[in-house]
Design a protein around this motif. Structure first.
Motif, PDB file in Angstrom:
ATOM      1  N   GLU A  65      11.601  -9.545  -3.421  1.00 40.32           N
ATOM      2  CA  GLU A  65      10.464  -8.915  -4.097  1.00 40.32           C
ATOM      3  C   GLU A  65       9.368  -8.621  -3.074  1.00 40.32           C
ATOM      4  OE1 GLU A  65       9.973  -8.043  -7.327  1.00 40.32           O
ATOM      5  OE2 GLU A  65      11.931  -8.767  -7.971  1.00 40.32           O
ATOM      6  N   ARG A  66       8.602  -7.561  -3.320  1.00 47.40           N
ATOM      7  CA  ARG A  66       7.468  -7.246  -2.455  1.00 47.40           C
ATOM      8  C   ARG A  66       6.344  -8.252  -2.683  1.00 47.40           C
ATOM      9  NH1 ARG A  66       5.588  -1.228  -3.071  1.00 47.40           N
ATOM     10  NH2 ARG A  66       5.309  -1.914  -5.212  1.00 47.40           N
ATOM     11  N   ARG A  96       8.407  -2.922 -13.346  1.00 52.93           N
ATOM     12  CA  ARG A  96       7.227  -2.527 -12.579  1.00 52.93           C
ATOM     13  C   ARG A  96       5.976  -3.076 -13.246  1.00 52.93           C
ATOM     14  NH1 ARG A  96       5.768   0.712  -8.497  1.00 52.93           N
ATOM     15  NH2 ARG A  96       3.772   1.740  -8.653  1.00 52.93           N
ATOM     16  N   ASN A  97       5.148  -3.770 -12.454  1.00 50.27           N
ATOM     17  CA  ASN A  97       3.854  -4.255 -12.904  1.00 50.27           C
ATOM     18  C   ASN A  97       2.846  -3.192 -12.478  1.00 50.27           C
ATOM     19  OD1 ASN A  97       1.290  -5.425 -12.963  1.00 50.27           O
ATOM     20  ND2 ASN A  97       2.111  -7.471 -12.659  1.00 50.27           N
ATOM     21  N   ASP A 104       1.829  -3.297  -8.679  1.00 47.46           N
ATOM     22  CA  ASP A 104       2.733  -2.461  -7.894  1.00 47.46           C
ATOM     23  C   ASP A 104       2.029  -1.213  -7.358  1.00 47.46           C
ATOM     24  OD1 ASP A 104       5.083  -4.012  -7.801  1.00 47.46           O
ATOM     25  OD2 ASP A 104       5.594  -3.418  -9.832  1.00 47.46           O
ATOM     26  N   ASP A 141       1.846  -0.283  -3.506  1.00 46.86           N
ATOM     27  CA  ASP A 141       2.182   1.065  -3.041  1.00 46.86           C
ATOM     28  C   ASP A 141       1.071   1.608  -2.135  1.00 46.86           C
ATOM     29  OD1 ASP A 141       4.490   0.961  -4.584  1.00 46.86           O
ATOM     30  OD2 ASP A 141       3.700   2.267  -6.170  1.00 46.86           O
TER      31      ASP A 141
END
Length: 128
Positions: free
Chosen positions: A119-120, A5-6, A10, A14
């Motif tokens: 990946e998002r 998680r960055n 991230d 979110d």
């Protein structure tokens, strides 16, 4: 897909997914995106979260036909820089034919997934 998680990036994704995108405003009103911790204009660490405008304007774009390995299965795709008030954000343009993308076009921000890595990533969709 990475499990790492960055935190700043991230958290931003979110917020976009939750319909609450934001930017970080410095003491002089300039904007930055997470994970910035220091205002580049003033050196201040007093950044406040501000709501990102609902739509932005494409200021430049390019169509990618030969992508890096992380996006090989996504190609061809359009990448744009979009101005949302005081910040500019880079992402893929989706839900519009590449030939119909134009500078000045109004778009909204969303989160999509890379077809290559799952990946998002930041995506832009035509504004309604």
């Amino acid at each position: 897909m990475s499990d790492t998680r960055n935190a700043g990036f991230d958290d931003f994704l979110d917020a976009v997914e939750a319909g609450e995108p934001y930017y970080l405003e410095g003491p002089e009103g300039d904007g930055s995106l997470p994970p910035r911790r220091i205002d580049p204009a003033t050196g201040s660490d007093e950044l406040t979260e501000q709501p990102l405008p609902e739509t932005g304007t494409i200021v430049t774009y390019t169509q990618t036909h030969v992508a890096s390995p992380d996006f090989a299965d996504d190609a061809p795709f359009v990448v744009a820089v979009v101005e949302f008030g005081p910040v500019r954000i880079t992402g893929q343009v989706r839900d519009v034919d590449a030939d119909d993308v134009e500078v000045g076009q109004s778009v909204g921000i969303a989160v999509g997934r890379s077809e290559t890595t799952d990946e998002r990533l930041v995506v832009f969709e035509p504004a309604e």
